[in-house]
Design a protein around this motif. Structure first.
Motif, short mmCIF file in Angstrom:
data_model
loop_
_atom_site.label_atom_id
_atom_site.label_comp_id
_atom_site.label_asym_id
_atom_site.label_seq_id
_atom_site.Cartn_x
_atom_site.Cartn_y
_atom_site.Cartn_z
N GLN A 26 -5.92 17.88 -116.16
CA GLN A 26 -5.39 17.61 -114.82
C GLN A 26 -5.89 16.29 -114.25
N GLU A 27 -6.95 15.76 -114.83
CA GLU A 27 -7.67 14.65 -114.20
C GLU A 27 -6.77 13.45 -113.91
N ASN A 28 -5.89 13.10 -114.85
CA ASN A 28 -5.06 11.92 -114.65
C ASN A 28 -3.92 12.15 -113.67
N MET A 29 -3.82 13.35 -113.13
CA MET A 29 -2.80 13.66 -112.13
C MET A 29 -3.36 13.63 -110.71
N LEU A 30 -4.64 13.35 -110.58
CA LEU A 30 -5.25 13.40 -109.25
C LEU A 30 -4.93 12.14 -108.44
N CYS A 31 -4.60 12.36 -107.18
CA CYS A 31 -4.40 11.27 -106.21
C CYS A 31 -5.45 11.49 -105.13
N GLN A 32 -6.45 10.63 -105.07
CA GLN A 32 -7.61 10.90 -104.23
C GLN A 32 -7.92 9.74 -103.30
N GLY A 33 -8.47 10.10 -102.15
CA GLY A 33 -8.88 9.08 -101.19
C GLY A 33 -7.74 8.17 -100.79
N VAL A 236 -5.66 14.85 -87.10
CA VAL A 236 -6.25 13.63 -87.69
C VAL A 236 -6.32 13.69 -89.23
N GLN A 237 -5.21 14.05 -89.87
CA GLN A 237 -5.27 14.10 -91.33
C GLN A 237 -3.96 13.78 -92.04
N VAL A 238 -2.82 13.87 -91.39
CA VAL A 238 -1.55 13.61 -92.08
C VAL A 238 -1.38 12.10 -92.24
N SER A 239 -1.48 11.63 -93.49
CA SER A 239 -1.45 10.20 -93.77
C SER A 239 -0.61 9.93 -95.00
N ALA A 240 0.12 8.83 -94.99
CA ALA A 240 0.94 8.45 -96.15
C ALA A 240 0.11 7.83 -97.26
N HIS A 241 -0.98 7.17 -96.91
CA HIS A 241 -1.75 6.46 -97.93
C HIS A 241 -3.06 7.15 -98.30
N PHE A 242 -3.58 8.01 -97.41
CA PHE A 242 -4.85 8.68 -97.67
C PHE A 242 -4.57 10.13 -98.09
N PHE A 243 -5.07 10.50 -99.26
CA PHE A 243 -4.74 11.78 -99.86
C PHE A 243 -5.83 12.84 -99.68
N GLY A 244 -6.88 12.49 -98.94
CA GLY A 244 -8.02 13.38 -98.83
C GLY A 244 -9.07 12.96 -99.83
N GLY A 245 -10.30 12.80 -99.37
CA GLY A 245 -11.32 12.26 -100.25
C GLY A 245 -12.25 13.28 -100.85
N CYS A 246 -12.04 14.56 -100.52
CA CYS A 246 -12.95 15.60 -100.99
C CYS A 246 -12.28 16.45 -102.06
N VAL A 247 -13.09 17.09 -102.90
CA VAL A 247 -12.54 17.97 -103.93
C VAL A 247 -11.71 19.09 -103.33
N CYS A 248 -12.02 19.49 -102.09
CA CYS A 248 -11.28 20.60 -101.48
C CYS A 248 -9.93 20.16 -100.95
N GLU A 249 -9.63 18.85 -101.02
CA GLU A 249 -8.35 18.32 -100.57
C GLU A 249 -7.52 17.73 -101.70
N SER A 250 -8.20 17.06 -102.62
CA SER A 250 -7.46 16.36 -103.67
C SER A 250 -8.15 16.44 -105.02
N GLY A 251 -9.03 17.43 -105.19
CA GLY A 251 -9.73 17.59 -106.46
C GLY A 251 -8.94 18.37 -107.49
N MET A 252 -7.76 18.84 -107.10
CA MET A 252 -6.83 19.49 -108.03
C MET A 252 -5.47 18.82 -107.81
N PRO A 253 -4.61 18.78 -108.81
CA PRO A 253 -3.38 17.95 -108.76
C PRO A 253 -2.26 18.56 -107.91
N VAL A 254 -2.34 18.34 -106.60
CA VAL A 254 -1.31 18.86 -105.70
C VAL A 254 -0.25 17.81 -105.36
#
Length: 391
Positions: A26-33, A236-254
């Motif tokens: 899954q790692e190469n599918m992650l979009c983070q920060g 304060v979280q819906v963003s087009a460019h920021f995907f969430g910087g924590c594992v609980c937001e973007s640590g799995m390929p959503v």
């Protein structure tokens, strides 16, 4: 959460992914920060908009995005949510217009959700309910801002559950950097929702969810996959460019798979046509919301003739928090769409929240003194991951 902490958690997630069987692919599918620059995100939103032109084509795309979340976080591999919640409610305290209690419930065998239950002093036969997930800060559930908004919703007539992120406050069976934090938190949210809907005094047509920052991520993730949520307010979280910087937001390929790419704007848009308030500010990654994120979401809502159900309150002079002006906007929105009584809150050119008794953290902790972690509790990241055996 500051940038240094986000970066540390992302690195820890990468380390875990490298060591965890069945997850490395899954790692190469992650979009983070900050996965895209603001300019790139602007162009991506235009590209996404070209992929649909009517309700049918949007719903086809929405189905792909929703399935991408469910499969990406392996929610479809989690235990069936039919098991008993084994809810324990204790230590009721009567306050000015509301009651606050401690709450523990079993999410799946051996894994517990910890939090607080806020309710009106006088319950009706059917009451609205509100889920309050929170953002990244040690003991965040116990902080004043979470207590205040939970108490205010309760005084307005809602049954409220404020519950811990995994690894924070009383939720210490795993650490927050566990690589499956996103699915654990989303599953926990669904179980809190299960609990609220199991109550005879909850109106299933008036269920809301709101949280700030990481709690905002949990707000739109839960809303996207569970139509039992009727009203949402991600703050304060819906963003087009920021995907969430924590594992609980973007640590799995959503956000990405072999056949699709999306971002948090489209995930939030899956709320349509249910009412949604997006609160943004000028001091974080939501600074472009009035120009980029909100117009896209409005186009989705227009497909359902529901433009009036999607609102944006933008506070250009403010920073990343869930402070008073942000809370006041949500109070009004939830009052309108959930049937809460905003007249129950004192008002004088702004809501007066001084009626809330902000309790000391130890008064809200569920594990203290005679109340200890249940004997069957799974202990540690490895034990929980082994039990779940997600492939």
């Amino acid at each position: 959460m500051n940038r240094k902490t986000y970066k540390t958690l992302v690195l820890l997630a990468a380390f875990w992914l490298a060591l965890t069987p069945g997850m490395k692919a899954q790692e190469n599918m992650l979009c983070q920060g900050r996965h895209w620059t603001e300019d790139e995100a602007n162009m991506k939103m235009k590209e996404f908009a070209q992929s649909w032109n009517d309700r049918e084509s949007w719903e086809k795309r929405a189905s792909v995005i929703r399935e991408g979340i469910i499969e990406g976080i392996k929610l479809n591999q989690m235990p069936e949510r039919s098991s008993n919640l084994n809810v324990t409610i204790s230590n009721p305290r009567k306050m000015d217009g509301y009651v606050v209690e401690n709450l523990v419930m079993e999410s799946f065998p051996g894994f517990y959700i910890t939090g607080n239950l806020y309710r009106p002093l006088e319950l009706k036969s059917k009451n609205p309910a509100v889920l309050c997930p929170h953002g990244h800060l040690k003991d965040k559930r116990l902080k004043a801002d979470v207590q205040i908004r939970s108490a205010a919703f309760a005084r307005m007539g809602a049954i409220v559950v404020a519950y811990d992120m995994v690894g924070f406050a009383d939720s210490k069976q795993v650490t927050h950097d566990i690589p499956i934090a996103l699915v654990l938190q989303t599953y926990n949210s669904q179980r809190v929702l299960d609990y609220l809907l199991s109550r005879a005094d909850v109106d299933p047509e008036r269920i809301g969810v709101t949280g700030g920052s990481g709690g905002g991520t949990q707000t739109f993730m839960l809303t996207a996959i569970d139509d039992r949520i009727k009203v949402a307010a991600p703050v304060v979280q819906v963003s087009a460019h920021f995907f969430g910087g924590c594992v609980c937001e973007s640590g799995m390929p959503v956000h990405k798979s072999n056949h699709h790419q999306t971002n948090n704007v489209e995930i939030a848009a899956l709320c349509a046509p249910r009412p949604m308030l997006i609160v943004s500010d000028g001091g974080d990654w939501t600074s472009n919301t009035p120009l980029i994120e909100y117009p896209y979401i409005q186009k989705v809502y227009a497909l359902y003739n529901a433009e009036h159900k999607a609102e944006n309150v933008h506070l250009p002079l403010e920073k990343h928090d869930y402070g008073p002006s942000k809370r006041f906007a949500v109070y009004n929105f939830f009052a309108h769409h959930l049937g809460l009584d905003k007249n129950k809150l004192p008002y004088n050119y702004g809501y007066d929240e001084s009626f809330v008794t902000v309790l000391e953290p130890d008064e809200l902790r569920v594990y203290s003194g005679k109340n200890q972690l249940p004997a069957n509790a799974l202990q540690g990241n490895e034990a929980v991951m082994k039990y779940l055996n997600l492939k």
